[in-house]
Design a protein around this motif. Structure first.
Motif, PDB file in Angstrom:
ATOM      1  N   SER A  40     -38.942  41.033 -35.551  1.00 53.79           N
ATOM      2  CA  SER A  40     -38.048  42.173 -35.747  1.00 53.79           C
ATOM      3  C   SER A  40     -36.605  41.711 -35.901  1.00 53.79           C
ATOM      4  CB  SER A  40     -38.135  43.119 -34.535  1.00 53.79           C
ATOM      5  OG  SER A  40     -39.373  43.805 -34.534  1.00 53.79           O
ATOM      6  N   GLY A  42     -32.409  43.346 -35.312  1.00 55.52           N
ATOM      7  CA  GLY A  42     -31.672  43.859 -34.166  1.00 55.52           C
ATOM      8  C   GLY A  42     -30.765  42.809 -33.555  1.00 55.52           C
ATOM      9  N   SER A  43     -30.170  43.152 -32.405  1.00 58.92           N
ATOM     10  CA  SER A  43     -29.162  42.281 -31.780  1.00 58.92           C
ATOM     11  C   SER A  43     -29.761  41.358 -30.731  1.00 58.92           C
ATOM     12  CB  SER A  43     -28.091  43.149 -31.109  1.00 58.92           C
ATOM     13  OG  SER A  43     -28.705  43.954 -30.104  1.00 58.92           O
ATOM     14  N   THR A  44     -30.948  41.664 -30.235  1.00 56.67           N
ATOM     15  CA  THR A  44     -31.507  40.862 -29.134  1.00 56.67           C
ATOM     16  C   THR A  44     -32.177  39.571 -29.576  1.00 56.67           C
ATOM     17  OG1 THR A  44     -31.906  42.942 -27.965  1.00 56.67           O
ATOM     18  CG2 THR A  44     -33.000  40.978 -27.086  1.00 56.67           C
ATOM     19  N   ASP A  69     -40.529  44.639 -39.598  1.00 57.45           N
ATOM     20  CA  ASP A  69     -39.890  45.626 -40.465  1.00 57.45           C
ATOM     21  C   ASP A  69     -38.776  44.947 -41.242  1.00 57.45           C
ATOM     22  OD1 ASP A  69     -38.151  45.334 -38.266  1.00 57.45           O
ATOM     23  OD2 ASP A  69     -37.345  47.346 -38.511  1.00 57.45           O
ATOM     24  N   ARG A  71     -35.152  45.894 -43.684  1.00 58.36           N
ATOM     25  CA  ARG A  71     -34.187  46.853 -44.202  1.00 58.36           C
ATOM     26  C   ARG A  71     -34.075  46.633 -45.715  1.00 58.36           C
ATOM     27  NH1 ARG A  71     -29.762  45.359 -39.804  1.00 58.36           N
ATOM     28  NH2 ARG A  71     -30.876  45.931 -37.899  1.00 58.36           N
ATOM     29  N   ASN A  82     -33.350  41.741 -42.342  1.00 57.79           N
ATOM     30  CA  ASN A  82     -34.021  40.982 -41.279  1.00 57.79           C
ATOM     31  C   ASN A  82     -34.456  39.616 -41.775  1.00 57.79           C
ATOM     32  OD1 ASN A  82     -33.515  43.060 -39.533  1.00 57.79           O
ATOM     33  ND2 ASN A  82     -35.527  44.013 -39.778  1.00 57.79           N
ATOM     34  N   GLY A 118     -38.441  45.043 -30.823  1.00 59.50           N
ATOM     35  CA  GLY A 118     -37.361  45.549 -29.979  1.00 59.50           C
ATOM     36  C   GLY A 118     -37.535  47.054 -29.876  1.00 59.50           C
ATOM     37  N   MET A 119     -36.630  47.700 -29.163  1.00 58.07           N
ATOM     38  CA  MET A 119     -36.669  49.156 -29.076  1.00 58.07           C
ATOM     39  C   MET A 119     -35.258  49.714 -29.175  1.00 58.07           C
ATOM     40  SD  MET A 119     -37.841  51.733 -25.987  1.00 58.07           S
ATOM     41  CE  MET A 119     -36.139  51.703 -25.328  1.00 58.07           C
ATOM     42  N   GLY A 120     -35.081  50.679 -30.040  1.00 61.51           N
ATOM     43  CA  GLY A 120     -33.765  51.309 -30.152  1.00 61.51           C
ATOM     44  C   GLY A 120     -33.554  52.332 -29.049  1.00 61.51           C
ATOM     45  N   HIS A 124     -37.188  54.032 -31.042  1.00 62.63           N
ATOM     46  CA  HIS A 124     -37.863  53.461 -32.235  1.00 62.63           C
ATOM     47  C   HIS A 124     -38.235  52.009 -31.959  1.00 62.63           C
ATOM     48  CE1 HIS A 124     -33.929  51.683 -33.648  1.00 62.63           C
ATOM     49  NE2 HIS A 124     -34.760  50.767 -34.117  1.00 62.63           N
ATOM     50  N   PHE A 125     -39.257  51.573 -32.686  1.00 62.74           N
ATOM     51  CA  PHE A 125     -39.654  50.161 -32.686  1.00 62.74           C
ATOM     52  C   PHE A 125     -40.053  49.812 -34.102  1.00 62.74           C
ATOM     53  CE2 PHE A 125     -44.379  50.616 -32.719  1.00 62.74           C
ATOM     54  CZ  PHE A 125     -44.465  51.999 -32.503  1.00 62.74           C
ATOM     55  N   ALA A 126     -39.919  48.555 -34.467  1.00 57.99           N
ATOM     56  CA  ALA A 126     -40.011  48.181 -35.889  1.00 57.99           C
ATOM     57  C   ALA A 126     -39.112  49.166 -36.634  1.00 57.99           C
ATOM     58  CB  ALA A 126     -41.460  48.184 -36.358  1.00 57.99           C
ATOM     59  N   LYS A 185     -31.722  51.679 -22.108  1.00 54.08           N
ATOM     60  CA  LYS A 185     -32.999  51.542 -22.819  1.00 54.08           C
ATOM     61  C   LYS A 185     -34.165  51.475 -21.827  1.00 54.08           C
ATOM     62  CE  LYS A 185     -31.467  49.527 -27.171  1.00 54.08           C
ATOM     63  NZ  LYS A 185     -31.642  48.415 -28.136  1.00 54.08           N
TER      64      LYS A 185
END
Ligand SMILES: O=C(O)[C@H](O)[C@@H](O)[C@H](O)[C@H](O)COP(=O)(O)O
Length: 219
Positions: A40, A42-44, A69, A71, A82, A118-120, A124-126, A185
């Protein structure tokens, strides 16, 4: 029953995630002479991928990397994709020998040995967002492995249509590692155990009670 592990801080979580992924890849290569993993954005996970890229103990030539996922960025925004994140963090050092396969809507994926999620803050995930017009399709058992989705409205921080692995494709993963950081989160994660996928899509993943899901959390 899925497992929740908590860590004192994000650096410790990221280091542990890198170790877990490396050992999962090594085991897959021993068993099947190759390993597949879906990552995934994201920032993590960036620091996880960087740490992972230095692991000489992984036979990277036998690793195929794809994305949970992606973008669909215009060419001028490609750095927000990604794929660009994975290329700049994982596909360097020893990790540069891994093969990367971009996801394509409608193309079946091999079973993934590891799927990193990750999870928003919206659960959301993916790219399975609450505001997906086709949310039910993405979550349904007969969904294709990879689907085109157009969150409406587009997410503020990454305003792009997406490709995403569907829930059934994710649940076919041999191991699923979910990284969550921060108190807010954590509350969403706990609330999602009792809410609906339209409120928090992650609730659909949790409701499936995947034994292969491991969740790492740090403040
Ligand atoms: O394309 C993306 O943005 C990611 O795939 C997305 O699903 C991410 O995993 C979550 O938004 C959590 O991101 P953090 O790592 O920032 O918590």
């Amino acid at each position: 029953m899925s497992e929740l592990r908590t860590f004192d801080d994000r650096k410790t979580l990221q280091r542990a995630a890198g170790e877990l992924i490396a050992s999962t890849l090594r085991a897959a290569i021993v068993e099947r002479s190759e390993a597949h993993m879906a990552l995934s954005g994201g920032s993590t996970p960036g620091p996880v991928y960087e740490a992972l890229s230095t692991k000489e103990s992984v036979d990277w030539e036998k690793v195929v990397v794809t994305l949970a996922d992606e973008r669909l960025t215009p060419s001028e925004d490609r750095t927000n994709s990604n794929q660009a994140l994975v290329e700049s963090t994982l596909l360097q050092n020893a990790g540069r020998h891994a093969r990367f396969r971009a996801p394509e809507a409608g193309r079946d994926l091999p079973i993934q040995d590891l799927i990193l999620l990750g999870m928003g803050g919206d659960g959301h995930f993916a790219s399975i967002f609450p505001q997906l017009p086709n949310l039910e399709e993405v979550l349904s058992g007969d969904a294709p492995d990879v689907m085109h989705v157009a969150p409406d409205p587009l997410p503020d921080n990454a305003p792009y249509e997406r490709l995403t692995m569907s829930l059934p494709a994710i649940l076919r993963g041999r191991s699923i590692l979910l990284l969550i950081t921060g108190e807010d989160k954590r509350e969403v994660f706990e609330e999602a155990k009792r809410s609906t996928p339209r409120e928090h899509p992650i609730s659909a993943l949790l409701a499936a009670e995947p034994a292969q899901l491991v969740t790492y959390w740090a403040p």
